[in-house]
Design a protein around this motif. Structure first.
Motif, short mmCIF file in Angstrom:
data_model
loop_
_atom_site.label_atom_id
_atom_site.label_comp_id
_atom_site.label_asym_id
_atom_site.label_seq_id
_atom_site.Cartn_x
_atom_site.Cartn_y
_atom_site.Cartn_z
N GLU A 55 0.83 -1.21 0.00
CA GLU A 55 0.00 0.00 0.00
C GLU A 55 0.86 1.26 0.00
OE1 GLU A 55 -4.01 -1.69 2.26
OE2 GLU A 55 -2.50 -0.62 3.44
N GLN A 56 1.92 1.26 0.79
CA GLN A 56 2.81 2.42 0.84
C GLN A 56 3.51 2.63 -0.50
OE1 GLN A 56 5.26 1.32 4.20
NE2 GLN A 56 3.76 2.06 5.69
N ALA A 57 3.98 1.55 -1.10
CA ALA A 57 4.67 1.67 -2.40
C ALA A 57 3.70 2.13 -3.48
CB ALA A 57 5.30 0.33 -2.78
N ARG A 58 2.50 1.62 -3.46
CA ARG A 58 1.49 2.04 -4.45
C ARG A 58 1.16 3.52 -4.30
NH1 ARG A 58 -2.99 -2.82 -5.03
NH2 ARG A 58 -2.06 -3.70 -6.92
N ALA A 59 1.12 4.00 -3.07
CA ALA A 59 0.80 5.42 -2.83
C ALA A 59 1.85 6.32 -3.47
CB ALA A 59 0.70 5.69 -1.33
N GLU A 60 3.07 5.86 -3.56
CA GLU A 60 4.14 6.64 -4.17
C GLU A 60 4.29 6.36 -5.66
OE1 GLU A 60 7.82 6.89 -2.01
OE2 GLU A 60 6.79 6.47 -0.12
#
Length: 185
Positions: A41-46
């Protein structure tokens, strides 16, 4: 009408209490490494490369395959490049257990399951301070005292992978309020 307003006020207060409790729980358990769902989720947000997103939605592979895909995607994804070795390994095992990923909410990861399931019987310290092999974790999860826990065989394997990579946390890194106690079964 007054009954409606009381119910609405009660529900609002309950929702606020749950939100405060969840935030406090997040703080108490911050010592536990993020699981694959959170890392993704964190990687997708970036932002992730289109090809890597496509692979997650359509391809399968073991952890080694996903490690290779993650390493290749790091050149075009700062969020992936920022992951350390443990985080990369955790994400690769999560993808191996769950890909291809359907649109929508991501499946729970090992950290989610440890917090939701393991603590239903014992303090989390019993779990996260142990450094064990995958086979040892699976042996415990498939034992009579654990087999009744609502998990699929694939979820037990994913939880075992998370624990192999991320457990063995030294006791001095655990908040003092979580050090006491132990198994309650």
């Amino acid at each position: 009408m007054r009954c409606f307003h009381r119910r609405a006020a009660f529900l609002t207060a309950l929702i606020a209490a749950v939100a405060v409790t969840a935030a406090a729980q997040d703080e108490v358990f911050a010592f536990m490494p993020d699981g694959g769902r959170t890392l993704l989720e964190q990687a997708r947000a970036e932002g992730l490369p289109e090809g890597f997103e496509g692979a997650m939605g359509s391809e399968t592979g073991d952890a080694e395959t996903w490690l290779g895909r993650l390493e290749a995607a790091k050149a075009d994804a700062p969020a992936l490049a920022a992951l350390d070795g443990w985080q990369t390994d955790t994400l690769a095992h999560y993808l191996a257990a769950n890909a291809p990923l359907a649109e929508g909410e991501l499946p729970r990861d090992g950290r989610d399951m440890a917090l939701q399931l393991c603590q239903s019987c014992h303090i989390i310290t019993v779990v996260v301070t142990q450094e064990r092999t995958r086979e040892a974790w699976l042996g415990t999860m498939n034992s009579p005292s654990h087999i009744e826990i609502a998990t699929t065989p694939a979820e037990r394997e994913a939880l075992a992978d998370y624990l192999v990579i991320n457990a063995g946390i030294p006791i001095d890194q655990i908040p003092p309020e979580l050090r006491a106690g132990g198994a309650s079964y």
